[in-house]
Design an enzyme around this catalytic site. Structure first.
Site, PDB file in Angstrom:
ATOM      1  N   SER A   1     118.404 -47.858  63.053  1.00 26.56           N
ATOM      2  CA  SER A   1     117.007 -48.315  63.094  1.00 26.56           C
ATOM      3  C   SER A   1     116.362 -48.612  61.758  1.00 26.56           C
ATOM      4  CB  SER A   1     116.157 -47.289  63.839  1.00 26.56           C
ATOM      5  OG  SER A   1     116.537 -47.228  65.178  1.00 26.56           O
TER       6      SER A   1
ATOM      7  N   SER B   1     114.760 -49.533  65.626  1.00 26.36           N
ATOM      8  CA  SER B   1     113.452 -49.284  66.181  1.00 26.36           C
ATOM      9  C   SER B   1     112.322 -49.421  65.182  1.00 26.36           C
ATOM     10  CB  SER B   1     113.425 -47.873  66.750  1.00 26.36           C
ATOM     11  OG  SER B   1     113.653 -46.919  65.703  1.00 26.36           O
TER      12      SER B   1
ATOM     13  N   LYS C   1     105.912 -46.101  59.923  1.00 24.15           N
ATOM     14  CA  LYS C   1     106.266 -46.242  61.343  1.00 24.15           C
ATOM     15  C   LYS C   1     105.404 -45.309  62.201  1.00 24.15           C
ATOM     16  CE  LYS C   1     110.576 -46.027  64.106  1.00 24.15           C
ATOM     17  NZ  LYS C   1     112.021 -45.771  63.993  1.00 24.15           N
TER      18      LYS C   1
END
Lengths: 451, 71
Positions: free
Chosen positions: A173, A149, A80
């Site tokens: 997330s 996310s 990420k």
């Protein structure tokens, strides 16, 4: 042999170890896959094909010379875009950090590299890992959100562009996007995985964790990177992790608690019906299902988590917000402006209530071994303006408990839905055993999106 | 409320418009619900917040360093 990108992480690792698959071959296969499906899915913030191939060649030479760096030798991983990567931009889905290149690796990235993993690139995130969406689409239906996310990490694994990925969870997330995209995801116990070098959102709620195609793959990833880190004080007291040794131990006799409220009334019929089938499967596997009453403080504990996220989020962003507030997207801007107005006494009250709820959950876990719930109230919602609702995940993020999601079926519209298994602090091994046996008894995790 | 907002914003040095572009009714509604909820739980006078403070040894402290990404 099938196309290498289709392998699970553990299959690829075994083949590489046996010298029946080369890291270069595997990387080339993933890069070809990215070229084919990335224009539709948009899971990557950036990839570095040349550097990646060079690293694969280096790892191949090492293998030929008889050296394996570890269980992840030659495995392509996505990370990420809030994890610091030395020499590679880390932009957190915001123009505010455009061009920011860290000078060091986050502990997770450092440990991945030390275990032989190849960093294929950085996966997309919502802006600063909050709710303002990335452009990423759900591989199962491009008109639906992949969740967030950690949108890119879930979508990249689901679309088979990499064999594993890392994301982070402050509310929902990891578990939510993993469930929406039909892959396995883990939010470890708070303190199990170092947060050092990951852009913080809320210090007492942030949890880094892995995504992969199977429970075994997740176990390999977690074993590769977990453990005390002197640079993150929350990890200091984590007990030793041994997952793979006990992964196949039969979980018969385990008592699985099913909450009598909060989850049932929020579950969509397609989710509720898939979850009902899960309970039958678990029972058939020798586990004992018991309806449990959640502690009275459960809901207040969840609200405490929400309040803490507002205040810590505002505090984490305050300096940047002072300098460049106009460039923040609407949802995060609203959180910061609201969070900075919460009185300090209320923040501490929330942390006190959180402690009470954690203690009450400890009491509940004296009666049961695991808790089972759906991972999300609905399948992935239509549209890309929202990343869905973390309401089923925020409780366990707030309480710091380990949570694993495994695919548990599909909605009538063909979207995946996930099971969420929660355990006692630092008892990931038990959660994995139950997840593994459920996965072995079903075939949901073997389905791939029609890209 | 607007007075409080102006006062806090002033203290923090942040320019917040009275009707901010980013402000959405659901944010304030959510926060109000959370604020109320945490006062519904009776607390033991000895209850400590779920935050721990652990001081670093000099060795750990020296291992920190590098770029923190602050603009």
């Amino acid at each position: 042999m099938m196309e290498p990108y289709k392998l699970t992480l553990s299959e690829a690792a075994d083949l590489i170890r046996a010298k029946r698959l080369s890291p270069v071959e595997l990387i080339r296969s993933c890069l070809d896959r990215i070229e084919k499906v990335e224009p539709k899915v948009l899971a990557w913030a950036r990839i570095t094909p040349e550097e990646t191939l060079a690293e694969a060649e280096r790892l191949e030479r090492l293998l030929q010379a008889g050296t394996s760096l570890g269980p992840l030798h030659g495995i392509p991983i996505g990370v990420k875009d809030i994890f610091y990567t030395a020499g590679l931009a880390t932009e957190a889905g915001t123009k505010i950090l455009k061009g920011f290149v860290p000078s060091f690796d986050a502990t997770v990235v450092k440990r991945l590299r030390e275990a032989g993993a190849i960093l294929l690139g950085k996966t997309t995130t919502t802006e600063f890992a909050y709710f303002d969406p990335a452009a990423t689409r759900n591989p199962w239906n491009l008109d639906h959100t992949p969740g967030g996310s950690s949108s890119g990490s879930a979508a990249a694994v689901s679309a088979e562009m990499c064999l594993g990925a890392f994301g982070s969870q402050t509310a929902g997330s990891i578990i939510r996007p993993a469930a929406y995209c039909g892959v396995v995801g883990l939010k470890p116990t708070y303190g199990r995985v170092s947060r050092y070098g990951i852009l913080p959102f809320a210090w007492t709620l942030d949890h880094p964790g892995p995504f992969a195609k199977t429970v075994r793959d997740i176990a390999i990833l977690l074993e590769g990177i977990a453990g005390p880190d002197p640079l993150d004080a929350s990890t200091t007291f984590a007990p030793r992790l041994t997952l793979l040794a006990s992964l196949d131990a039969p979980p018969s006799g385990l008592i699985v608690g099913v909450p009598d409220r909060y989850f049932p009334e929020r579950s969509d019929p397609s989710v509720a019906s898939a979850f009902k089938e899960v309970l039958k499967v678990l029972e058939g596997l020798g586990m004992r299902i018991r309806e449990v009453t959640l502690p009275e403080s459960f809901e207040a504990g969840v609200e405490a988590g929400r309040l803490i996220m507002h205040v810590e989020g505002a505090a984490a962003h305050l300096d940047r917000f002072k300098a460049r507030g106009a460039e923040y997207s609407p949802k995060l801007k609203a959180l910061i402006e609201a969070g900075m107005l919460v009185p300090g006494v209320s923040y501490l009250r929330a942390q006190q209530v959180r402690a009470v709820a954690i203690q009450a959950m400890r009491g509940l876990f004296q009666e049961i071994d695991l808790l089972a719930t759906p991972a999300t109230p609905t399948p992935a919602p239509e549209g890309l303006r929202s990343t869905g609702d973390p309401v089923f995940n925020l409780p366990f993020t707030t309480f710091g408990l380990p949570a694993l999601t495994v695919p548990m079926g599909f909605s009538p519209a063909g979207l995946p839905v996930g099971l969420q298994l929660i355990g006692r602090p630092f008892e990931e091994a038990l959660v994995f055993r139950a997840g593994q046996v459920y996965e072995s008894a079903t075939e949901w995790h073997t389905r791939r999106p029609p890209l | 409320m607007e007075d409080v907002k102006r006062w806090v914003s002033g203290l923090l040095g942040i320019l917040v418009e009275e009707k901010s572009v980013g402000e959405s009714p659901e944010t304030w509604g959510t926060l109000a619900k959370s604020l109320k909820a945490v006062y519904t739980v009776p607390l033991d006078p000895l209850a400590e917040p779920a935050i721990t403070l652990r001081l670093e040894t000099p060795e750990e402290d020296s291992r920190r360093g590098g770029d923190d990404g602050t603009l």
